[in-house]
Design an enzyme around this catalytic site. Structure first.
Site, PDB file in Angstrom:
ATOM      1  N   THR A  79       0.903  -1.149   0.000  1.00 28.97           N
ATOM      2  CA  THR A  79       0.000   0.000   0.000  1.00 28.97           C
ATOM      3  C   THR A  79       0.932   1.186   0.000  1.00 28.97           C
ATOM      4  OG1 THR A  79      -1.954  -0.902   1.126  1.00 28.97           O
ATOM      5  CG2 THR A  79      -1.386   1.327   1.712  1.00 28.97           C
TER       6      THR A  79
ATOM      7  N   THR B  41      -0.157   0.870   7.115  1.00 28.75           N
ATOM      8  CA  THR B  41      -0.157  -0.222   6.160  1.00 28.75           C
ATOM      9  C   THR B  41      -0.096  -1.540   6.936  1.00 28.75           C
ATOM     10  OG1 THR B  41       1.016  -1.234   4.309  1.00 28.75           O
ATOM     11  CG2 THR B  41       2.359  -0.034   5.888  1.00 28.75           C
TER      12      THR B  41
END
Ligand code: ASP
Length: 312
Positions: A176, A225
Site C-alpha cells: 500500500t 499499512t
C-alpha cells in the site's frame, strides 16, 4: 518552518533479495526527492501529499494504482484517502476501478458535502470528473493471481511489492502507499492509497480509506499499512494522532501504540509526523518500506530492526 516528509510503500515479511531492496529504495528516494523539492518551493502539505501519492500509485512496484493486486474474482478495486490537517478534513473513495490515480478522487471530494464515496457513487464521480478510463493491471499481478488460483487461494494476502520472483504462498505479504507531509506554514496532511490485501472477498473495505488507516489534524498525521482488519481493530492512525493531541510526544505516542499492537498480535506498520517536525515510523511486521527527509538528509527503514524509531 522546515518542511518534513515521510512516505511508505507497504509492510510485510522481508524482501527476498538485496536487489529487491535496492529497487524499492530507488523508487522511494525518487519520490522523496521530487516531493521534498516541492515543499521547499513553498508547496502546501496537502498538494505535496497528493503528488507523492500519484507518483507512488504510478510505480508498478507498489500495490496502489498501477500494480494493484487482484481481488478473489480477478478484479482490481482500489481505495484511497486524503486528510488535510489544516481543516482536519477527511475524504476518500472505496473500491473503485479503472482509474489511474484514486488519490485524485479523494482530493476532489475534499470540498464536497459527501466526502467518502464507494462503488457506484465513486464510479459516478469518475464520470462526472471525466476521468479517463485506465487499466491499472500489470502482467506480474496477473501472474500472481493465476498462480494463486491454481493453489485455490490459500493465501490470505498478496505480496507487498511486485518482485521479479513470485513468492511462495506461505510468504504472504502486502503493500500500500502513504505520504505524510509538513509544509513551511507548519500544516500537516496525510494520504494513503491501496489495491487492498489481494485475493479478498468482493466488497471488503480497506482501512486505507478510513480514519483508522489515515488520519491527520493540526498536531500530527499518520498513514498505516498492513492487515487492514488489524489496523481497524487498533484504530491505529486515529489513536496515534489523538495521543499526540493529548500531549504525548510523537515518539511516546508511537511507542505506546505499537506496544499495544504487538500485545494484540497485530501485523501492521505506520509512518508519522507531528507539528514540531518530529518524524516517526513503526512496525510489528518484519519489514516496513518507508523513506523520509529530515530537512538535511534522506533516510529509509528498509533494513530497520527496531519496532519504533523517531527523529525528534
Ligand atoms: N492495509 C491494506 C488493506 O488491508 C493493505 C496494505 O496496507 O498493504 O487493505
Amino acid at each position: 518552518m522546515q518542511p518534513k516528509l515521510i512516505i511508505h510503500g507497504g509492510a510485510g515479511s522481508s524482501l527476498k533479495t538485496k536487489e529487491a531492496i535496492e529497487v524499492v529504495r530507488h523508487s522511494l528516494y525518487h519520490v522523496i526527492d521530487t516531493i521534498y523539492t516541492l515543499l521547499l518551493k513553498g508547496g502546501e502539505a496537502c498538494d505535496a501529499v497528493v503528488r507523492g501519492c500519484q507518483l507512488l500509485e504510478d510505480d508498478p512496484c507498489f500495490n496502489a494504482g498501477t500494480g494493484s493486486v487482484l481481488q478473489s474474482d480477478g478484479q482490481i478495486r482500489m481505495s484511497a484517502a486524503l486528510m488535510d490537517g489544516k481543516y482536519q478534513r477527511f475524504s476518500g473513495v472505496i473500491n473503485i476501478s479503472r482509474v489511474q490515480n484514486p488519490i485524485d478522487l479523494a482530493k476532489s471530494l475534499q470540498d464536497s458535502p459527501d466526502r467518502v464515496l464507494s462503488d457506484y457513487g465513486a464510479a459516478e464521480l469518475v464520470r462526472e470528473l471525466k476521468t479517463p478510463v485506465y487499466n491499472p493491471l500489470t502482467e506480474r499481478r496477473l501472474q500472481e493471481w493465476l498462480q494463486e488460483r491454481q493453489e485455490n487461494f490459500e493465501r490470505t494476502m498478496a505480496d507487498v511489492v511486485a518482485e521479479k520472483v513470485l513468492v511462495k504462498p506461505s510468504e504472504a505479504r502486502r503493500g500500500t502507499i502513504g505520504v505524510v507531509a509538513l509544509d513551511q506554514q507548519g500544516c500537516l496532511a496525510a494520504g494513503t492509497s491501496t489495491g487492498g490485501k489481494g485475493f479478498e472477498r468482493i466488497g471488503r473495505v480497506s482501512d486505507s480509506a478510513m480514519p483508522a488507516g489515515n488520519y491527520c489534524n493540526r498536531n500530527a498525521g499518520v498513514s498505516c499499512t498492513g492487515i487492514g482488519e488489524d489496523i481497524i481493530d487498533e484504530c491505529l492512525a486515529g489513536r496515534i494522532v489523538v495521543r499526540v493531541t493529548d500531549g504525548l510526544s510523537l515518539r511516546e505516542a508511537m511507542q505506546r501504540s505499537f506496544t499495544e499492537a504487538k500485545e494484540n498480535q497485530r501485523d501492521l506498520g505506520a509512518i508519522a509526523l507531528d507539528q514540531t517536525g518530529a518524524i516517526a515510523w513503526g512496525k510489528t511486521s518484519n519489514v516496513l518500506l518507508a523513506a523520509y527527509h529530515t530537512g538535511y538528509e534522506m533516510g529509509d527503514t528498509l533494513e530497520m530492526v527496531e519496532e519504533v524509531e523517531a527523529i525528534d
